[in-house]
Write a protein that holds these residues in place. Structure first.
Motif, PDB file in Angstrom:
ATOM      1  N   HIS A  35      39.414  74.407  57.176  1.00 44.09           N
ATOM      2  CA  HIS A  35      39.457  74.676  55.757  1.00 44.09           C
ATOM      3  C   HIS A  35      40.409  75.826  55.515  1.00 44.09           C
ATOM      4  O   HIS A  35      40.100  76.965  55.802  1.00 44.09           O
ATOM      5  CB  HIS A  35      38.063  74.972  55.223  1.00 44.09           C
ATOM      6  CG  HIS A  35      37.302  73.719  54.963  1.00 44.09           C
ATOM      7  ND1 HIS A  35      36.662  73.466  53.792  1.00 44.09           N
ATOM      8  CD2 HIS A  35      37.135  72.622  55.718  1.00 44.09           C
ATOM      9  CE1 HIS A  35      36.116  72.260  53.843  1.00 44.09           C
ATOM     10  NE2 HIS A  35      36.383  71.749  55.009  1.00 44.09           N
ATOM     11  N   HIS A  36      41.597  75.464  55.048  1.00 40.90           N
ATOM     12  CA  HIS A  36      42.629  76.478  54.863  1.00 40.90           C
ATOM     13  C   HIS A  36      42.627  76.928  53.415  1.00 40.90           C
ATOM     14  O   HIS A  36      43.368  76.399  52.592  1.00 40.90           O
ATOM     15  CB  HIS A  36      43.974  75.914  55.253  1.00 40.90           C
ATOM     16  CG  HIS A  36      44.010  75.454  56.678  1.00 40.90           C
ATOM     17  ND1 HIS A  36      44.064  76.337  57.720  1.00 40.90           N
ATOM     18  CD2 HIS A  36      43.975  74.231  57.233  1.00 40.90           C
ATOM     19  CE1 HIS A  36      44.079  75.668  58.855  1.00 40.90           C
ATOM     20  NE2 HIS A  36      44.007  74.388  58.590  1.00 40.90           N
ATOM     21  N   GLY A  38      43.483  78.439  50.173  1.00 38.69           N
ATOM     22  CA  GLY A  38      44.689  79.017  49.579  1.00 38.69           C
ATOM     23  C   GLY A  38      45.999  78.521  50.141  1.00 38.69           C
ATOM     24  O   GLY A  38      47.056  78.975  49.740  1.00 38.69           O
ATOM     25  N   GLU A  39      45.948  77.594  51.078  1.00 38.79           N
ATOM     26  CA  GLU A  39      47.204  77.162  51.682  1.00 38.79           C
ATOM     27  C   GLU A  39      47.885  76.037  50.906  1.00 38.79           C
ATOM     28  O   GLU A  39      48.937  75.556  51.303  1.00 38.79           O
ATOM     29  CB  GLU A  39      46.981  76.744  53.140  1.00 38.79           C
ATOM     30  CG  GLU A  39      46.707  77.944  53.998  1.00 38.79           C
ATOM     31  CD  GLU A  39      46.776  77.658  55.471  1.00 38.79           C
ATOM     32  OE1 GLU A  39      47.136  76.536  55.843  1.00 38.79           O
ATOM     33  OE2 GLU A  39      46.458  78.576  56.229  1.00 38.79           O
ATOM     34  N   GLY A  40      47.272  75.614  49.844  1.00 35.86           N
ATOM     35  CA  GLY A  40      47.933  74.615  49.010  1.00 35.86           C
ATOM     36  C   GLY A  40      47.299  73.245  49.158  1.00 35.86           C
ATOM     37  O   GLY A  40      46.927  72.847  50.243  1.00 35.86           O
ATOM     38  N   GLU A  41      47.183  72.562  48.021  1.00 39.25           N
ATOM     39  CA  GLU A  41      46.586  71.228  48.021  1.00 39.25           C
ATOM     40  C   GLU A  41      47.658  70.205  47.676  1.00 39.25           C
ATOM     41  O   GLU A  41      48.455  70.407  46.763  1.00 39.25           O
ATOM     42  CB  GLU A  41      45.474  71.176  46.971  1.00 39.25           C
ATOM     43  CG  GLU A  41      44.770  69.841  46.935  1.00 39.25           C
ATOM     44  CD  GLU A  41      43.921  69.658  45.689  1.00 39.25           C
ATOM     45  OE1 GLU A  41      43.773  70.612  44.903  1.00 39.25           O
ATOM     46  OE2 GLU A  41      43.423  68.538  45.501  1.00 39.25           O
TER      47      GLU A  41
ATOM     48  N   SER B 196      37.518  70.537  51.040  1.00 34.69           N
ATOM     49  CA  SER B 196      38.668  71.116  51.711  1.00 34.69           C
ATOM     50  C   SER B 196      39.886  71.143  50.790  1.00 34.69           C
ATOM     51  O   SER B 196      40.576  72.154  50.665  1.00 34.69           O
ATOM     52  CB  SER B 196      38.951  70.299  52.969  1.00 34.69           C
ATOM     53  OG  SER B 196      40.130  70.707  53.560  1.00 34.69           O
ATOM     54  N   ARG B 197      40.121  70.014  50.123  1.00 32.54           N
ATOM     55  CA  ARG B 197      41.274  69.928  49.219  1.00 32.54           C
ATOM     56  C   ARG B 197      41.167  70.972  48.118  1.00 32.54           C
ATOM     57  O   ARG B 197      42.130  71.630  47.755  1.00 32.54           O
ATOM     58  CB  ARG B 197      41.325  68.549  48.572  1.00 32.54           C
ATOM     59  CG  ARG B 197      41.974  67.490  49.420  1.00 32.54           C
ATOM     60  CD  ARG B 197      41.851  66.171  48.714  1.00 32.54           C
ATOM     61  NE  ARG B 197      42.473  66.255  47.405  1.00 32.54           N
ATOM     62  CZ  ARG B 197      43.533  65.550  47.047  1.00 32.54           C
ATOM     63  NH1 ARG B 197      44.075  64.715  47.873  1.00 32.54           N
ATOM     64  NH2 ARG B 197      44.056  65.669  45.849  1.00 32.54           N
ATOM     65  N   GLU B 198      39.967  71.096  47.572  1.00 33.03           N
ATOM     66  CA  GLU B 198      39.774  72.055  46.488  1.00 33.03           C
ATOM     67  C   GLU B 198      40.072  73.466  46.970  1.00 33.03           C
ATOM     68  O   GLU B 198      40.758  74.241  46.300  1.00 33.03           O
ATOM     69  CB  GLU B 198      38.334  71.947  45.962  1.00 33.03           C
ATOM     70  CG  GLU B 198      37.966  72.959  44.888  1.00 33.03           C
ATOM     71  CD  GLU B 198      38.854  72.896  43.656  1.00 33.03           C
ATOM     72  OE1 GLU B 198      39.426  71.837  43.360  1.00 33.03           O
ATOM     73  OE2 GLU B 198      38.996  73.948  42.997  1.00 33.03           O
ATOM     74  N   ASN B 199      39.592  73.791  48.145  1.00 35.69           N
ATOM     75  CA  ASN B 199      39.795  75.147  48.652  1.00 35.69           C
ATOM     76  C   ASN B 199      41.247  75.440  48.963  1.00 35.69           C
ATOM     77  O   ASN B 199      41.686  76.586  48.850  1.00 35.69           O
ATOM     78  CB  ASN B 199      38.929  75.388  49.888  1.00 35.69           C
ATOM     79  CG  ASN B 199      37.610  76.023  49.512  1.00 35.69           C
ATOM     80  OD1 ASN B 199      37.511  76.672  48.466  1.00 35.69           O
ATOM     81  ND2 ASN B 199      36.608  75.844  50.333  1.00 35.69           N
ATOM     82  N   MET B 200      41.982  74.430  49.355  1.00 33.89           N
ATOM     83  CA  MET B 200      43.386  74.674  49.656  1.00 33.89           C
ATOM     84  C   MET B 200      44.148  75.119  48.414  1.00 33.89           C
ATOM     85  O   MET B 200      45.149  75.807  48.503  1.00 33.89           O
ATOM     86  CB  MET B 200      44.013  73.435  50.282  1.00 33.89           C
ATOM     87  CG  MET B 200      43.603  73.275  51.731  1.00 33.89           C
ATOM     88  SD  MET B 200      44.614  72.112  52.606  1.00 33.89           S
ATOM     89  CE  MET B 200      43.771  70.601  52.228  1.00 33.89           C
TER      90      MET B 200
END
Lengths: 336, 291
Positions: A35-36, A38-41, B196-200
């Protein structure tokens, strides 16, 4: 008549694993690992919401208005300067590649109010405007990166490009360093360059000597007089101005291009043809930390601060790691 | 204000039951709670608000808001009914009071929520995605809902569509109820990707926290259910998220889901279902408010 085999009701465990759920469980488990934040979606964002950042320097001599005018045949290539004409043709070429193969590398954008601004991917975005595309594949990062992160992002992006000149790489490193210094931080360390930009320390050292070197050497690199990084590094170390001038003139005449290829960690290594260099493992016996430090200092001289900046020599692990790096550094110097 | 989304794209695994229990529990212990029903089936709303059949269709919609007075000129701009669909269509919605002093709800509207869920135009989809977050956290002259509520509980539909994405985007915390069987575990996969997508796309100090995966409809006598639970619990990454507390298959939960049913917290203090619900909510409370 033979009896059909009796099917026993098996216990829960067997019924579960029989259906391949073991595999399912481990896949699901893996999905909970990375789970990154802030690395962008990755999203498909409507082109109608995309803007360029007015505060960010642009690489191309035109923007959305011109590219759309050209697409709609309201602008002719003859109306453009030579540079703009070439760039426009390149965008059209890129657009046709994207149309055929779709966009492989997404652009990077950040939300600005209800719209988005482009962080990197100017050419790809313009190609989408040219194509009149409805959406663009984009990595949406939470907020605008600061100037250093932005330059880094562009540099890392650029590093993937093989056609980047020595001058462009030296220039970008120098720009990041001056940004660092303008924020009161010290210069770029080789650790930073390796970790963040993927440039190996041995090569980072050559780049940084040149980037920090005397103006005449940097100018010679920028205008293409010096095309060899190794040579630039050597001349930059000469303190006498006149001697440097002679060396630069000689470099221009000799037109030396060295074989220092880009060693970004993201680029796959190519195998050298021929027999590999003979290697021998030698036991080095027990060695005290101060001895390690002394050997390294004596061997590398001034370079020691560049290559091993920030190493805590009182720490066993760090000293041993430095020793290993030193050995590979020496080995590389010999091989080269 | 904490915003808890209860999500799993598989249906019938207890999202609505949990939404009701959690809302009631925290309202009863003095938290100011707002329920947001995004499920077109409207079951979360039905428990607290009088719902009526929609005009010419089988879906439900909220009845008149108790404060609506058609004679009042201030009410000229609406017809006295409001639902979560209005958040998406108009950017605003009326909040309905409930029998519980500390609990209010924005009820669902079956047909109109389905309309939102079926949006396909890319522009509209991206509007839907951000709309609930903007509604909840919108702040003008200090009139943010964040001043009025301690906890928002969002019940979602069994999908990964635009409404669920909007709920996840608005949330500070996420709870995933799951049955211990193959299909629910596949659902976990989808939820993990969504989380995961949301957090990115979020900043580090605004991370969407997963409060846990709650095993639901747990049956002790089912060895396969028990086995799946212990398998999941042993996994390196999911294991720590799988809550020790489980929701068993109690009759009281099913009864609490019936229209106009009483609260599970009105049962005897010794009732197993009540005790279990209280323990689950207490643990969730620690994760929501004591972090």
């Amino acid at each position: 008549m033979t009896k059909p085999p009796i099917r026993r009701r098996t216990a829960g465990k067997n019924r579960f694993t029989e259906r391949g759920e073991d595999n399912l469980l481990s896949s699901v488990d893996r999905s909970f690992t990375d789970h990154h934040v802030g690395e962008g979606e990755l999203r498909f964002v409507p082109m109608s919401k995309i803007d360029f950042d007015p505060d960010q320097p642009r690489n191309l001599p035109f923007g959305q208005v011109e590219i759309e005018a050209y697409r709609d045949k309201k602008l002719s290539l003859d109306d453009l300067s030579i540079n703009a004409k070439l760039a426009m043709e390149a965008i059209v070429g890129l657009a046709s590649t994207i149309e055929e193969q779709r966009l492989i590398h997404p652009v990077t954008i950040y939300p600005y109010g209800e719209r988005y601004r482009v962080v990197e991917g100017e050419r790809r975005t313009l190609a989408h405007f040219y194509l009149n595309a409805a959406n663009i594949k984009a990595v949406v990062i939470p907020k605008k990166p600061d100037n250093i992160a932005l330059l880094e992002l562009q540099l890392v992006e650029n590093i993937q490009r093989e056609d980047l000149t020595l001058a462009e790489r030296v220039d970008t490193l120098a720009r990041i360093e001056s940004l660092f210094q303008s924020q009161g931080k010290s210069g770029l360390s080789l650790q930073y360059i390796e970790k963040r930009l993927g440039i190996k320390k041995s090569q980072g050292s050559l780049y940084m000597t040149t980037a920090r070197g005397p103006k005449d050497v940097r100018d010679a690199v920028v205008n293409g007089t010096i095309k060899s990084l190794r040579l630039a590094d050597k001349i930059a170390r000469v303190t006498d101005v006149d001697e440097r001038k002679i060396l630069i003139d000689q470099a221009a005449l000799a037109n030396i291009e060295d074989n220092v290829t880009w060693q970004g960690s993201k680029k796959p290594e190519t195998k050298k043809p021929g027999k590999p260099a003979a290697q021998k493992t030698l036991p080095l016996g027990r060695i005290a930390r101060p001895v390690i430090k002394t050997i390294i200092e004596k061997t590398l001289g001034n370079k020691v601060t560049e290559v091993f900046d920030g190493v805590n020599w009182d720490n066993d692990k760090e000293a041993v790691r430095a020793w290993r790096e030193f050995l590979s550094y020496v080995e590389k110097e010999f091989n080269d | 204000m904490k915003v808890l989304v209860i999500a799993n794209n598989k249906g019938g695994i207890g999202k609505t039951t949990l939404s009701k229990i959690i809302s009631e529990y925290f309202a009863r212990i003095g938290k100011r709670v707002l329920g947001v029903d995004l499920d077109p089936q409207c079951n979360f709303s039905r428990r607290f608000v009088e719902m009526v059949s929609g005009d010419g269709n089988a879906s439900l919609e909220p009845g008149l808001h108790p404060d609506y007075d058609p004679g009042d000129p201030e009410n000229d701009d609406w017809d006295g009914r409001s639902s979560t669909a209005d958040i998406y269509f108009e950017g605003a919605a009326a909040i309905y009071p409930t029998e519980l002093e500390n609990f209010s709800i924005i009820p669902a509207h079956g047909k109109r929520l389905n309309d939102v869920e079926r949006v396909t135009n890319a522009d509209a989809v991206s509007l839907v995605h951000d709309q609930l977050r903007q509604f909840l956290f919108y702040d003008e002259d200090g009139e943010s809902l964040a001043n009025d509520y301690d906890l928002v509980v969002i019940d979602t539909s069994p999908s990964k569509g635009p409404l669920t994405v909007s709920a996840v985007r608005a949330a500070t915390h996420m709870l995933i109820p799951a049955e211990m069987d193959q299909f629910s575990i596949e659902g976990l996969y989808g939820m993990s990707a969504m989380w995961s997508r949301e957090n990115m796309a979020r900043e580090k100090d605004n991370e969407l926290k997963l409060v846990g995966i709650l095993a639901n409809k747990y049956q002790k006598q089912r060895s396969d259910v028990d086995f799946v639970y212990s398998q999941l619990k042993a996994l390196q990454n999911i294991g720590p998220y799988l809550l020790n507390e489980k929701m068993h298959y109690w009759q009281a939960y099913a009864e609490a889901n019936m229209h106009n049913a009483g609260s599970i917290f009105d049962l005897k203090p010794s009732d197993k279902a009540r005790k279990e619900a209280e323990e689950i909510c207490r643990v969730l409370g620690e994760k929501l408010f004591n972090d």
